[in-house]
Design an enzyme around this catalytic site. Structure first.
Site, PDB file in Angstrom:
ATOM      1  N   LYS A  73     -33.889  13.471 -16.029  1.00 11.29           N
ATOM      2  CA  LYS A  73     -33.963  14.911 -16.282  1.00 11.29           C
ATOM      3  C   LYS A  73     -35.436  15.330 -16.302  1.00 11.29           C
ATOM      4  O   LYS A  73     -36.301  14.544 -16.721  1.00 11.29           O
ATOM      5  CB  LYS A  73     -33.313  15.203 -17.642  1.00 11.29           C
ATOM      6  CG  LYS A  73     -33.468  16.636 -18.153  1.00 11.29           C
ATOM      7  CD  LYS A  73     -32.732  17.644 -17.296  1.00 11.29           C
ATOM      8  CE  LYS A  73     -32.933  19.075 -17.813  1.00 11.29           C
ATOM      9  NZ  LYS A  73     -32.365  20.078 -16.885  1.00 11.29           N
ATOM     10  N   ASN A 115     -26.052  27.453 -13.374  1.00  7.63           N
ATOM     11  CA  ASN A 115     -26.520  26.887 -14.645  1.00  7.63           C
ATOM     12  C   ASN A 115     -27.794  27.570 -15.101  1.00  7.63           C
ATOM     13  O   ASN A 115     -28.583  28.075 -14.297  1.00  7.63           O
ATOM     14  CB  ASN A 115     -26.763  25.375 -14.511  1.00  7.63           C
ATOM     15  CG  ASN A 115     -28.155  25.064 -13.986  1.00  7.63           C
ATOM     16  OD1 ASN A 115     -29.128  25.048 -14.758  1.00  7.63           O
ATOM     17  ND2 ASN A 115     -28.269  24.840 -12.683  1.00  7.63           N
ATOM     18  N   GLY A 157     -32.048  25.355 -19.439  1.00  2.00           N
ATOM     19  CA  GLY A 157     -33.230  25.567 -20.275  1.00  2.00           C
ATOM     20  C   GLY A 157     -33.945  24.288 -20.672  1.00  2.00           C
ATOM     21  O   GLY A 157     -34.479  24.184 -21.779  1.00  2.00           O
ATOM     22  N   LEU A 158     -33.921  23.313 -19.763  1.00  6.92           N
ATOM     23  CA  LEU A 158     -34.668  22.062 -19.933  1.00  6.92           C
ATOM     24  C   LEU A 158     -34.332  21.266 -21.199  1.00  6.92           C
ATOM     25  O   LEU A 158     -35.232  20.826 -21.919  1.00  6.92           O
ATOM     26  CB  LEU A 158     -36.187  22.351 -19.906  1.00  6.92           C
ATOM     27  CG  LEU A 158     -36.809  22.488 -18.520  1.00  6.92           C
ATOM     28  CD1 LEU A 158     -38.214  23.087 -18.626  1.00  6.92           C
ATOM     29  CD2 LEU A 158     -36.885  21.132 -17.829  1.00  6.92           C
ATOM     30  N   CYS A 197     -38.315  25.042 -11.855  1.00  2.00           N
ATOM     31  CA  CYS A 197     -37.297  25.360 -12.868  1.00  2.00           C
ATOM     32  C   CYS A 197     -37.137  26.869 -12.971  1.00  2.00           C
ATOM     33  O   CYS A 197     -38.091  27.567 -13.315  1.00  2.00           O
ATOM     34  CB  CYS A 197     -37.657  24.797 -14.242  1.00  2.00           C
ATOM     35  SG  CYS A 197     -36.423  25.295 -15.470  1.00  2.00           S
ATOM     36  N   GLY A 251     -26.122  16.885  -7.002  1.00  2.00           N
ATOM     37  CA  GLY A 251     -26.157  17.614  -8.261  1.00  2.00           C
ATOM     38  C   GLY A 251     -24.769  18.025  -8.713  1.00  2.00           C
ATOM     39  O   GLY A 251     -24.094  17.322  -9.462  1.00  2.00           O
TER      40      GLY A 251
HETATM   41  C1  DHB Z   1     -33.533  23.323 -15.416  1.00  4.84           C
HETATM   42  C2  DHB Z   1     -33.036  23.807 -14.224  1.00  4.84           C
HETATM   43  C3  DHB Z   1     -33.707  23.507 -13.059  1.00  4.84           C
HETATM   44  O1  DHB Z   1     -33.263  23.935 -11.857  1.00  4.84           O
HETATM   45  C4  DHB Z   1     -34.836  22.755 -13.110  1.00  4.84           C
HETATM   46  O2  DHB Z   1     -35.492  22.476 -11.988  1.00  4.84           O
HETATM   47  C5  DHB Z   1     -35.322  22.269 -14.300  1.00  4.84           C
HETATM   48  C6  DHB Z   1     -34.660  22.564 -15.456  1.00  4.84           C
HETATM   49  C7  DHB Z   1     -32.851  23.653 -16.658  1.00  4.84           C
HETATM   50  O3  DHB Z   1     -32.385  24.792 -16.817  1.00  4.84           O
HETATM   51  O4  DHB Z   1     -32.775  22.762 -17.525  1.00  4.84           O
END
Ligand code: DHB
Length: 309
Positions: free
Chosen positions: A44, A68, A71-72, A127, A268
Site C-alpha cells: 500500500k 474508492n 484516504g491512504l 493519489c 486492482g
Molecule cells: C489512495 C488512492 C490512490 O489512488 C492512491 O494512489 C493512493 C491512495 C487512497 O485513497 O488510499
C-alpha cells in the site's frame, strides 16, 4: 508458457502482481500476496505515520468497476520498513509504494525505504483522494523537483505511479520529465480521479468521503489505461519499462496491455472483488490466449499492436 519479465534489472516469474492499494495494507494481506501466485508483492502507498484513512463507506463495487476514496490507510513508513525484509522470504520481488502528504514526506520515506531495501520503489504521484491535495503527477515542474530530490537519496531503482492523462501534450511533457530524471520504470494508470457515481434509487452518492467523489477503477477504465500505456510506449519504446494497470479482469485484458507496450501488469479492482485466487486464474487465461495466438512468451507480443495504414 514463459510469462516472465524483467523490470529495471529485477526478474519476475510472471509479470502479474497486485496494484498498490488492493489487499496490501496489513502484514496478513502482504503475506497472502506472498503465498499467492502473484509475481511480486506491492505494498500500500505509505505515509510517515499510520493512518486510518477516510470514513466508510469508502469503496464501492459498481457496474463495470469500482469507485474508492480510501484516504491512504496504511501502517506508516517505519512499520513497512520493518516488514519488507521479512517479505523477502517469499522469494519474489517486493515493491514499496511511497507516498506522502507533502514533498518532504517523500524524502523521509525514501530514507526509510533505502535501508529496508525493497527490490523496487514505486513513487506514487497520483493519489486523488486527499481532500485539498492535488495529484502531483498533474504538476510537471513539481514532479521534476520532487523526483530529482528523491534521486539524490535512493540507490534502489525507483519508478513512478502516474495518473491518467487525456492529452498527447501531457504524455509528451511527463515523458520528458521522467526521462530527464531517469526513472527506472513507470506504472500507469492510477484510478481515474474525482469521478462521481450516483445511486438513482436512493438519490445518493455511493461513498462517503469528499461528497461521493472518488477514483474510478475496473473494466470501465481499460481504454483510458491502454491509451496511456500506448502513448508512453510510442515515445520511449523499450527504453523505460511500463507496468500496465487499469481494467484487467481476464487474460485477454493482459494481452491487450502488453500489445500496447506493457512489460508487466497490475490488478486492482479484480483482486479486491475476487481475492488472491485471481492470479492463478489470470495466469491460466493469459497462457491460453498466448498459445492460441502462437506466441511463445508474454514479452514476445510486447508493443506489437497494429495500426491501420
Ligand atoms: C489512495 C488512492 C490512490 O489512488 C492512491 O494512489 C493512493 C491512495 C487512497 O485513497 O488510499
Amino acid at each position: 508458457m514463459d510469462l516472465s519479465t524483467v523490470i529495471a534489472g529485477v526478474s519476475f516469474r510472471v509479470g502479474l502482481m497486485n496494484a498498490s492499494g488492493a489487499l496490501c495494507v496489513t502484514q496478513a494481506e502482504l503475506e497472502e500476496l506472498g503465498e499467492s501466485d502473484a509475481g511480486a508483492i506491492v505494498t500500500k502507498s505509505m505515509t510517515p505515520l499510520p493512518r486510518e484513512g477516510n470514513p466508510h463507506p469508502r469503496y464501492a463495487a459498481i457496474e463495470g468497476g469500482s469507485i474508492n476514496s480510501m484516504g491512504l490507510p496504511n501502517l506508516g513508513y517505519p512499520a513497512y520498513a520493518k516488514l519488507i525484509p521479512e517479505l523477502k522470504r517469499f522469494e519474489k520481488p517486493v515493491i514499496a509504494s511511497l507516498a506522502g502528504l507533502k514533498p518532504d514526506d517523500f524524502l523521509e520515506g525514501a530514507r526509510a525505504l533505502h535501508a529496508a531495501e525493497p527490490d523496487l520503489i514505486e513513487v506514487n504521484l497520483s493519489c486523488p483522494n486527499l481532500p485539498g491535495e492535488p495529484q502531483i503527477g498533474y504538476d510537471f515542474e513539481g514532479t521534476e523537483r520532487l523526483l530529482s530530490a528523491i534521486r539524490e537519496i535512493l540507490t534502489i531503482p525507483f519508478g513512478v505511479k502516474l495518473p491518467p492523462y487525456f492529452d498527447p501534450i501531457h504524455h509528451q511533457k511527463i515523458a520528458d520529465v521522467l526521462q530527464r530524471v531517469g526513472v527506472a520504470f513507470v506504472t500507469m494508470i492510477n484510478s481515474v480521479g474525482n469521478t462521481l457515481v450516483v445511486d438513482p434509487e436512493q438519490e445518493m452518492v455511493v461513498i462517503k468521503p469528499k461528497g461521493g467523489f472518488g477514483g474510478l477503477g475496473g473494466r470501465i477504465i481499460k481504454p483510458v489505461a491502454l491509451a496511456n500505456v500506448r502513448a508512453l510506449w510510442k515515445i520511449w519504446g523499450d527504453r523505460i519499462p511500463i507496468i500496465g494497470t487499469g481494467g484487467i479482469e481476464n487474460g485477454t485484458d493482459i494481452f491487450e496491455h502488453v500489445l500496447c507496450g506493457a512489460s508487466a501488469v497490475q490488478i486492482g479492482t479484480a483482486l479486491v472483488e475476487e481475492g488472491c485466487g485471481v492470479f492463478a486464474r489470470l495466469e491460466r487465461e493469459v497462457t491460453a490466449c498466448l498459445q492460441r495466438k502462437g506466441y511463445m512468451s508474454l514479452m514476445a507480443c510486447r508493443g506489437k499492436l497494429r495500426e491501420i495504414d
